[in-house]
Design an enzyme around this catalytic site. Structure first.
Site, PDB file in Angstrom:
ATOM      1  N   GLU A   1      42.709  35.896  49.027  1.00 52.79           N
ATOM      2  CA  GLU A   1      41.457  35.771  49.196  1.00 52.79           C
ATOM      3  C   GLU A   1      40.654  37.053  49.893  1.00 52.79           C
ATOM      4  O   GLU A   1      41.619  37.955  50.632  1.00 52.79           O
ATOM      5  CB  GLU A   1      41.062  34.737  50.403  1.00 52.79           C
TER       6      GLU A   1
ATOM      7  N   TYR B   1      44.565  39.562  39.935  1.00 51.53           N
ATOM      8  CA  TYR B   1      44.093  38.432  39.216  1.00 51.53           C
ATOM      9  C   TYR B   1      44.201  38.802  37.741  1.00 51.53           C
ATOM     10  O   TYR B   1      44.275  37.993  37.002  1.00 51.53           O
ATOM     11  CB  TYR B   1      42.814  38.110  39.513  1.00 51.53           C
TER      12      TYR B   1
ATOM     13  N   VAL C   1      28.541  30.773  36.792  1.00 49.78           N
ATOM     14  CA  VAL C   1      29.420  29.415  37.204  1.00 49.78           C
ATOM     15  C   VAL C   1      29.308  29.553  38.879  1.00 49.78           C
ATOM     16  O   VAL C   1      30.118  30.596  39.003  1.00 49.78           O
ATOM     17  CB  VAL C   1      30.588  29.236  36.547  1.00 49.78           C
TER      18      VAL C   1
ATOM     19  N   TYR D   1      27.375  37.453  31.648  1.00 47.17           N
ATOM     20  CA  TYR D   1      27.937  36.561  32.461  1.00 47.17           C
ATOM     21  C   TYR D   1      27.863  37.239  33.974  1.00 47.17           C
ATOM     22  O   TYR D   1      28.193  38.322  33.978  1.00 47.17           O
ATOM     23  CB  TYR D   1      29.474  36.069  32.146  1.00 47.17           C
TER      24      TYR D   1
ATOM     25  N   ASN E   1      32.171  36.673  45.725  1.00 53.70           N
ATOM     26  CA  ASN E   1      31.568  36.003  46.808  1.00 53.70           C
ATOM     27  C   ASN E   1      31.462  36.981  48.143  1.00 53.70           C
ATOM     28  O   ASN E   1      30.750  36.786  49.154  1.00 53.70           O
ATOM     29  CB  ASN E   1      32.143  34.842  47.421  1.00 53.70           C
TER      30      ASN E   1
ATOM     31  N   TYR F   1      38.601  43.851  45.492  1.00 55.90           N
ATOM     32  CA  TYR F   1      38.514  42.458  45.292  1.00 55.90           C
ATOM     33  C   TYR F   1      37.938  42.037  43.843  1.00 55.90           C
ATOM     34  O   TYR F   1      36.554  42.028  43.995  1.00 55.90           O
ATOM     35  CB  TYR F   1      37.871  41.503  46.572  1.00 55.90           C
TER      36      TYR F   1
ATOM     37  N   GLU G   1      39.180  36.093  39.195  1.00 61.27           N
ATOM     38  CA  GLU G   1      39.086  35.692  37.818  1.00 61.27           C
ATOM     39  C   GLU G   1      37.606  35.326  37.421  1.00 61.27           C
ATOM     40  O   GLU G   1      37.598  35.247  36.061  1.00 61.27           O
ATOM     41  CB  GLU G   1      39.864  34.184  37.980  1.00 61.27           C
ATOM     42  N   LYS G   2      36.613  35.677  38.384  1.00 62.19           N
ATOM     43  CA  LYS G   2      35.255  35.710  37.760  1.00 62.19           C
ATOM     44  C   LYS G   2      35.090  36.839  36.636  1.00 62.19           C
ATOM     45  O   LYS G   2      34.185  36.637  36.037  1.00 62.19           O
ATOM     46  CB  LYS G   2      34.461  36.032  38.775  1.00 62.19           C
TER      47      LYS G   2
END
Ligand SMILES: *[C@@H]1O[C@H](CO)[C@@H](O)[C@H](O)[C@H]1NC(C)=O
Ligand SMILES: *[C@@H]1O[C@H](CO)[C@@H](O)[C@H](O)[C@H]1NC(C)=O
Ligand SMILES: *[C@@H]1O[C@H](CO)[C@@H](O)[C@H](O)[C@H]1NC(C)=O
Ligand SMILES: *[C@@H]1O[C@H](CO)[C@@H](O)[C@H](O)[C@H]1NC(C)=O
Ligand SMILES: *[C@@H]1O[C@H](CO)[C@@H](O)[C@H](O)[C@H]1NC(C)=O
Length: 342
Positions: free
Chosen positions: A118, A149, A174, A223, A228, A234, A237-238
């Site tokens: 995270e 990731y 998403v 996309y 966040n 960082y 998977e986005k």
């Protein structure tokens, strides 16, 4: 010197140097033999809690069978705490209730690993962990055990290019946890004034099953791989899964362009920071969607690169064994909090 004597010296030199060369080679060969003949002891790794309470099977030699990593034994049986070489603590489960665990005695040579995938904002109460851990494990490149990731590897893939004109959605997103104060929320609110954005996920009450996720995004030209929070290295998977595996061009918010350039395939993304305003970004997206060549250029990398994603916690744990031989034998993160927030 007679020419005969000179020839003799030359011969002597050649034979001496080849003698030296071969004895050296022999030494190397015997060393190698010794090395492979004695099997290395297994490194034993204890995972203290399963991240987010979801467990995986650890029976058999998982690192060898699943990932071809030998000499690596994983367990989640906490009775092994006195014998394990490495004990891994996942941050999210280290609440107040667990602090007694953290202050137990441990063998002098045992390494404790702090694990979190995270970004810093989601790693609460770090100060209480200062001075307890020997190693860090995260998506960060400078972690002792870096576990991204996803990553870019050489060698093309066989993605068949799908033209923008064959897609029914301009921009897809998403999102499950929408927070108005996040940078990405502001960009979304402003961008949607200029171009339509199809929003899926829990927040919009249009959740997508795992099976539907990639096919749905594959219908979109772009996309929104909006992290966040913007934190060092960082990239979640986005980007790797949602955009690249679906074959949509990612528009990114996250670390700097330089970080994306270092980690993502070349020419594969559109960075929000490159635009003075969301109006400019929207105009650029509309332009690329209409211009086949411009759109196709974002897919060039598929000829030379592939992406690989990592999702299984076991694969991440097995990485400890790969890194272990090159890690410092002794180390303490006295100020873990500063390290995480740096
Ligand atoms: C290493 O661990 C694996 C699985 O945990 C086991 O099958 C194997 O026999 C062990 N090897 C050694 C040398 O102890
Ligand atoms: C497994 O690893 C060994 C040694 O690291 C290597 O020689 C072998 O080619 C690998 N096998 C596969 C199937 O990747
Ligand atoms: C954990 O290990 C202990 C000691 O080796 C053993 O007695 C116990 O049965 C193990 N527990 C599980 C759940 O495997
Ligand atoms: C677009 O879709 C049509 C019909 O499915 C297909 O025949 C064509 O090959 C597609 N073109 C591209 C460039 O994807
Ligand atoms: C690990 O950290 C603990 C706590 O600070 C320390 O006492 C211990 O010596 C460290 N162990 C190693 C192997 O670095």
């Amino acid at each position: 010197m007679t020419s005969g004597f000179r020839a003799f010296l030359l011969l002597l030199f050649i034979s001496l140097s080849s003698l030296l060369y071969y004895s050296n080679l022999n030494e190397k060969l015997t060393l190698q033999k010794c090395h492979t003949a004695v099997p290395r002891r297994n490194l034993s790794i204890l995972l203290w809690h399963w991240p987010f309470g979801r467990s995986y099977r650890l029976d058999g030699d998982k690192c060898l069978k699943m990932y071809n990593i030998s000499g690596c034994s994983l367990t989640d049986n906490t009775s092994a705490v006195s014998t394990a070489d490495v004990v891994v603590f996942h941050h999210q489960e280290l609440g107040e209730a667990q602090s007694s665990v953290l202050h137990q005695d441990r063998p002098a040579s045992q390494h404790w690993v702090w694990l979190s995938m995270e970004p810093p904002v989601n790693n609460a109460n770090l100060a209480q962990l200062n001075g307890l851990f020997n190693l860090t494990m995260s998506y960060r490149r400078d972690a002792d055990i870096p576990v991204p990731y996803g990553k870019t590897v050489l060698g093309g893939d066989e993605l068949s290019f799908k033209a923008a004109s064959n897609r029914s959605c301009l921009v897809g997103w998403v999102v499950s946890k929408y927070r108005p104060h996040q940078a990405r929320a502001g960009v979304y609110q402003s961008l949607k004034e200029y171009i339509p954005i199809e929003v899926y996920g829990k927040w919009n009450k249009k959740p997508l099953s795992n099976k539907k996720l990639l096919p749905t995004i594959a219908n979109c030209i772009f996309y929104l791989s909006f992290e966040n929070s913007e934190a060092k290295d960082y990239i979640s998977e986005k980007l790797w899964r949602n955009a690249f595996q679906a074959g949509a061009v990612p528009v990114v918010i996250g670390p700097s362009r330089a970080t994306y350039e270092a980690l993502a395939p070349p020419g594969s993304f559109i960075h929000v920071d490159d635009f003075k305003s969301t109006a400019e970004l929207a105009a650029y997206l509309k332009h690329v969607a209409r211009d086949r060549q411009a759109y196709e250029s974002y897919f060039q990398w598929h000829h030379t690169h592939r992406v690989r994603t990592y999702t299984d916690w076991r694969e991440r744990l097995c990485q400890i064994c790969v890194r272990y031989p090159s890690l410092p034998a002794s180390r303490v993160y006295r100020d873990l909090e500063s390290w995480v927030n740096s």
